[in-house]
Design an enzyme around this catalytic site. Structure first.
Site, short mmCIF file in Angstrom:
data_model
loop_
_atom_site.label_atom_id
_atom_site.label_comp_id
_atom_site.label_asym_id
_atom_site.label_seq_id
_atom_site.Cartn_x
_atom_site.Cartn_y
_atom_site.Cartn_z
N HIS A 1 0.83 -1.21 0.00
CA HIS A 1 0.00 0.00 0.00
C HIS A 1 0.87 1.26 0.00
CE1 HIS A 1 -2.91 -2.76 2.27
NE2 HIS A 1 -3.61 -2.40 1.21
N GLN B 1 -18.47 -6.05 -0.29
CA GLN B 1 -17.64 -6.90 -1.16
C GLN B 1 -17.26 -8.22 -0.50
OE1 GLN B 1 -14.40 -3.82 -1.34
NE2 GLN B 1 -13.06 -5.59 -1.44
N GLY C 1 -3.07 -2.29 -6.76
CA GLY C 1 -1.99 -3.28 -6.84
C GLY C 1 -2.37 -4.43 -7.76
N LYS D 1 -1.75 -7.44 -7.37
CA LYS D 1 -2.10 -8.68 -6.67
C LYS D 1 -3.58 -9.01 -6.90
CE LYS D 1 -2.65 -9.25 -2.18
NZ LYS D 1 -3.94 -9.97 -2.12
N ASP D 2 -4.40 -7.95 -6.99
CA ASP D 2 -5.82 -8.15 -7.28
C ASP D 2 -6.03 -7.94 -8.78
OD1 ASP D 2 -7.04 -8.47 -4.51
OD2 ASP D 2 -5.87 -6.66 -4.28
N MET E 1 2.52 -9.59 -0.41
CA MET E 1 2.04 -8.85 0.77
C MET E 1 0.54 -8.71 0.69
SD MET E 1 4.81 -6.02 1.74
CE MET E 1 6.53 -6.46 1.93
N SER F 1 -3.01 -7.77 3.52
CA SER F 1 -3.48 -7.49 4.89
C SER F 1 -3.86 -8.78 5.60
CB SER F 1 -4.67 -6.54 4.83
OG SER F 1 -4.33 -5.38 4.13
O1 PAF Z 1 -8.29 -3.86 -2.93
C1 PAF Z 1 -8.91 -3.46 -1.93
O2 PAF Z 1 -8.35 -3.26 -0.85
C2 PAF Z 1 -10.40 -3.21 -2.05
O3 PAF Z 1 -11.01 -4.15 -2.88
C3 PAF Z 1 -10.75 -1.78 -2.50
C4 PAF Z 1 -10.24 -1.49 -3.90
C5 PAF Z 1 -10.14 -0.77 -1.53
C6 PAF Z 1 -12.26 -1.58 -2.51
O4 PAF Z 1 -12.81 -1.79 -1.24
#
Ligand code: PAF
Length: 284
Positions: free
Chosen positions: A37, A61, A147, A149-150, A184, A186
């Site tokens: 981050h 989500q 990022g 990663k997603d 990395m 959370s």
């Molecule tokens: O990637 C994340 O941390 C979340 O999906 C985001 C983009 C902040 C939306 O809640």
């Protein structure tokens, strides 16, 4: 760094910046910040005049209520970490502030969300698109940082930006890894010592797949070898491992020896914690 908790407060601030001609960078996060981050925030600070970092654990989500409940929340530590990064405003709203009423509108990303995270987490990308579009409207960024990663999230957000003509540039940054290769996240904080010890196997599985594809193995052969590699570790429960076209994210055919840009994506459970990782490979 200023901390704002209301939508109206953030809108007033971004309106002022826009009138002054300042470039706004947005880094949306769910907190429990790590170096991945912080690299996004530092990049946003280099490339814009002001930076908004949002920290909001977005309930819409999460398809799994337990995952939402256990998601790490570290507001004080996060604020401290952001102090020297160039963050101008930390936006940390409550659930009631972001969702004063239940949302009715639904996003549908078609084939893009019928694979991988979308297939295994029903409603996930509707929640992501809802909150990210709210954050775009409130902070009115020129650039927004995500990022790699997603990877599927990045594709969904890019699609949304194009389809809804958001006047901003989505910026993607490479995955930041621990020294042993673990991406990395959370969620890594929730890993037990045993799970943390085997977690780097996920990236090793992606490296194995990369090597096999570079040697012209077929999709089915790579699937079989990666599954066998991860099965050596009973602590790892593989949810999916997809070999896909990196642009469309649609799976490649079993018999194919892929060429071009290929995305290797996986999700796995380790001791009750769900991790994802991916690499994008350029094949001759
Ligand atoms: O990637 C994340 O941390 C979340 O999906 C985001 C983009 C902040 C939306 O809640």
């Amino acid at each position: 760094m200023e901390i704002l908790q209301t939508a109206a407060g953030l809108q007033a601030r971004t309106e002022g910046w826009r009138q002054n001609g300042q470039r706004i960078g947005l880094v949306p996060t769910m907190g429990a910040l790590h170096e991945g981050h912080l690299q996004l925030v530092r990049a946003a600070a280099r490339e814009n005049d002001v930076v908004v970092v949002s920290i909001f654990v977005n309930p819409t989500q999460f398809n799994n209520p337990e995952d939402f409940r256990l998601y790490p929340r570290l507001p004080e530590a996060d604020a401290t970490l952001l102090q020297d990064t160039g963050c101008t405003v930390l936006f940390a709203p409550s659930v009631e502030e972001m969702y004063p009423q239940p949302t009715v509108m639904r996003f549908d990303f078609g084939a893009l969300e019928q694979v991988m995270e979308g297939a295994h987490r029903p409603g996930h990308f509707n929640g992501v698109a809802t909150v990210v579009s709210k954050l775009f409207h409130l902070s009115r960024p020129h650039r927004a940082y995500f990022g790699q990663k997603d990877l599927q999230q990045v594709a969904v957000i890019r699609q949304m930006v194009a389809d809804l003509s958001f006047d901003l540039e989505p910026v993607t940054f490479p995955t930041v890894r621990e020294a042993d290769g673990l991406a990395m996240s959370s969620r890594n904080r929730r890993l037990s010592p045993q799970a943390r010890a085997v977690a780097p196997r996920l990236y090793q599985a992606l490296e194995l797949a990369t090597r096999l594809l570079q040697q012209h193995a077929t999709v089915a052969e790579v699937q079989q070898q990666v599954t066998a590699f991860l099965q050596q570790h009973p602590e790892i429960e593989l949810e999916y491992f997809d070999i896909s076209n990196a642009r469309t994210l649609q799976p490649l055919e079993d018999g194919a020896a892929p060429a071009g840009q290929v995305a290797l994506c996986l999700a796995a459970w380790l001791d009750g914690v769900r991790l994802i990782d991916n690499v994008v490979v350029n094949l001759a």
